[in-house]
Design an enzyme around this catalytic site. Structure first.
Site, short mmCIF file in Angstrom:
data_model
loop_
_atom_site.label_atom_id
_atom_site.label_comp_id
_atom_site.label_asym_id
_atom_site.label_seq_id
_atom_site.Cartn_x
_atom_site.Cartn_y
_atom_site.Cartn_z
N LYS A 74 0.86 -1.19 0.00
CA LYS A 74 0.00 0.00 0.00
C LYS A 74 0.90 1.24 0.00
O LYS A 74 1.98 1.23 0.60
CB LYS A 74 -0.89 -0.04 1.25
CG LYS A 74 -1.99 1.01 1.27
CD LYS A 74 -2.85 0.83 2.52
CE LYS A 74 -4.04 1.76 2.55
NZ LYS A 74 -4.87 1.57 3.75
N SER A 149 -9.71 1.30 2.51
CA SER A 149 -8.87 2.15 1.69
C SER A 149 -7.76 1.42 0.94
O SER A 149 -7.19 1.98 0.00
CB SER A 149 -8.25 3.25 2.56
OG SER A 149 -7.44 2.67 3.57
N SER A 173 -9.73 -1.27 6.66
CA SER A 173 -9.18 -1.06 5.32
C SER A 173 -8.42 -2.23 4.73
O SER A 173 -8.01 -2.17 3.57
CB SER A 173 -8.27 0.16 5.30
OG SER A 173 -9.07 1.31 5.25
N1 GLN Z 1 -12.99 3.33 6.02
C1 GLN Z 1 -12.48 3.73 7.31
C2 GLN Z 1 -12.15 5.19 7.28
O1 GLN Z 1 -12.43 5.80 6.32
C3 GLN Z 1 -11.31 2.90 7.68
C4 GLN Z 1 -10.08 3.30 7.01
C5 GLN Z 1 -8.91 2.46 7.34
O2 GLN Z 1 -9.03 1.38 7.91
N2 GLN Z 1 -7.76 2.99 7.04
O3 GLN Z 1 -11.62 5.74 8.19
#
Ligand code: GLN
Length: 490
Positions: A74, A149, A173
């Site tokens: 990532k 994400s 994510s």
């Molecule tokens: N979708 C969640 C957020 O927007 C989790 C994001 C993540 O785990 N980095 O914060």
């Protein structure tokens, strides 16, 4: 075996071939040849790569548990040879001067870092539509999101670029995109994989997580990555739990079945997936324990206070002075900060910084941040109580199957609710594993999520493997090879 066929192998098999004499460069490049090349043009899973850096990374590699295994990271995990931009304009062109601990451990075992995966800007989002470098698409249906994400790494593993990829999981994510792309996704116990070199979002929630197509490859990567690190004071002391027994089965184990959580707001196909997985676990010798569990809404409210508060402070360092992008047209320092941050951060990141700064401001601190901390302790206790009654819990990874591109970008709250089943694990610091359970009638990946107590990774992997064995996931692999060998637009 030709290099265009090597891409189908598990990481374990690929590494065995490289140790047996197949050149590492051929193994590492296998995902860039044949079908995968066409896939990447449609899916856009990669944020940064370059053939020379890949070749240099593969040079001289012959041994190690991950010899020659290509791995996509990532874009918020630091490496020296590729940019680290967190899917943001504010970090455009930034190259870290060091490798993350996770990256050092991968390289020490012969893995070949092949590039950086696309992501929602600063890991804020659930669809990978908030990347400054354009969205990633779901390989199963190019009109749909891959989740987020960490959508780039998840999609790359799904379409066959590499057998393993790393993401980060602050509120889901890794687990949610794994579910949307039909691959395994592990978020370890908080502090089990070093965060040194992972760009911070919510430091008390963040964990590096693992994507793979096979349960055994998750165990393999975990055994390489997990363990204490002097560079990260939040890593847990002592050796990581031994996951080499991932094939030992689930005989004698019990799993929690908190059915109240999917009484409403959960798509029927998701519930059907849960029921199949529960049946397979029972057939493999596990016992179902029914109980009610704390509804996810509390977790979502708590998470969006804690995560935004921590993000507002972590993102203060991006000011145009130290890294990446700088707005040139500024008369004084204050203007430099404001203009750089206004032009460098996208709307979702700005929204989070505003929310977090507000929650932490004098006068509101007690009402919001402190209340959220209390709620967090309560949530942690609820999980402890649940794991006194079962060895692991079975629940959805996401309330829906992959949604359409554009469906939720106008409605931040709808996007936040896609994390309703994943956020609790981060608040409680416990491990979670997304496990694919075949495809829906419409051909989209279905998945379940397993949650365990702290250090419960061995149990989660054994249960994930049991589902992989009994279920449709091995069939899924064959489908992946025959029917999904070429992108199809719907
Ligand atoms: N979708 C969640 C957020 O927007 C989790 C994001 C993540 O785990 N980095 O914060």
């Amino acid at each position: 075996m030709s290099s265009t066929e090597l891409w189908r192998l598990s990481a374990a098999d690929l590494a065995a071939r490289v140790r047996g004499g197949t050149p590492a460069a051929r193994a590492a490049e296998s995902g860039f040849e044949g079908p995968a090349r066409a896939w990447e043009r449609e899916v856009h899973a990669i944020a940064h790569t370059d053939a020379e850096a890949r070749a240099a990374n593969a040079r001289g590699t012959k041994d190690g548990a991950l010899a020659g295994v290509p791995i996509l990271l990532k874009d918020n995990i630091c490496t020296t040879e590729f940019p680290t931009t967190c899917g943001s304009r504010i970090l455009s062109g930034y190259r870290p001067p060091y490798d993350a601990t996770a990256v050092r451990r991968l390289r020490a075992e012969g893995a070949v870092v092949i590039g950086k995966g696309n992501m929602d800007e600063f890991a804020m989002g659930s669809s990978t539509e908030y990347s400054a470098y354009g969205p990633t698409r779901n390989p199963y249906d190019l009109a749909r999101v891959p989740g987020g994400s960490s959508g780039g790494p998840a999609a790359a593993v799904a379409y066959g670029l590499c057998p393993i990829a790393l993401g980060s999981d602050t509120g889901g994510s890794v687990r949610q995109p794994a579910a949307f792309c039909g691959v395994f996704g592990l978020k370890p116990t908080y502090g089990r994989i070093s965060r040194y070199g992972l760009v911070a979002f919510g430091s008390s929630l963040d964990q590096i997580g693992i994507f793979a197509r096979h349960a055994g490859d998750v165990a393999l990567a975990y055994s390489v990555l997990a363990g204490p690190d002097p560079y990260d004071a939040t890593t847990r002391e002592g050796e990581a739990p031994d996951v080499s027994g991932w094939e030992r089965g689930v005989g004698g184990l019990s799993f929690g079945w908190p059915e109240n959580l999917w009484k409403e707001g959960v798509e029927p196909e998701v519930i059907a997936g849960l029921e199949s997985a529960a049946e397979w676990l029972e057939r493999a010798g596990a016992r179902r324990v029914r109980f009610d569990f704390l509804p996810g809404e509390y977790g979502v409210a708590t998470y969006y206070l804690v995560a935004t508060a921590e993000a507002s402070s972590n993102l203060a360092r991006f000011d145009g002075v130290r890294y990446g992008f700088r707005h040139e047209d500024s008369a004084d320092l204050h203007a430099l900060y404001t203009r750089t941050r206004s032009a460098g951060f996208g709307p979702e990141v700005q929204r989070r910084i505003l929310l977090g700064t507000y929650a932490l401001s004098a006068g509101y601190y007690d009402a919001y941040y402190l209340t959220a901390q209390r709620a967090r302790s309560r949530i942690r206790r609820e999980y402890q109580d649940a794991f006194a009654r079962c060895d692991f819990m079975l629940l959805p990874a996401s309330p829906t199957l992959p949604f359409r591109i554009g469906e939720k970008t106008e409605d931040p709250l709808a996007m936040y609710l896609s994390d309703i089943f994943t956020i609790g694990a981060n608040l409680a610091g416990i491990p979670g594993l997304s496990v694919p359970v075949g495809l829906s009638a419409s051909g989209l990946p279905r998945a379940v999520q397993l949650l365990g107590p702290e250090e419960g990774e061995p149990t989660l992997l054994a249960a994930g493997r049991a589902i992989e064995m009994k279920g449709e996931t091995s069939r899924f692999d064959r489908r992946h090879e025959s029917e999904f060998a070429w992108p199809t637009k719907r």
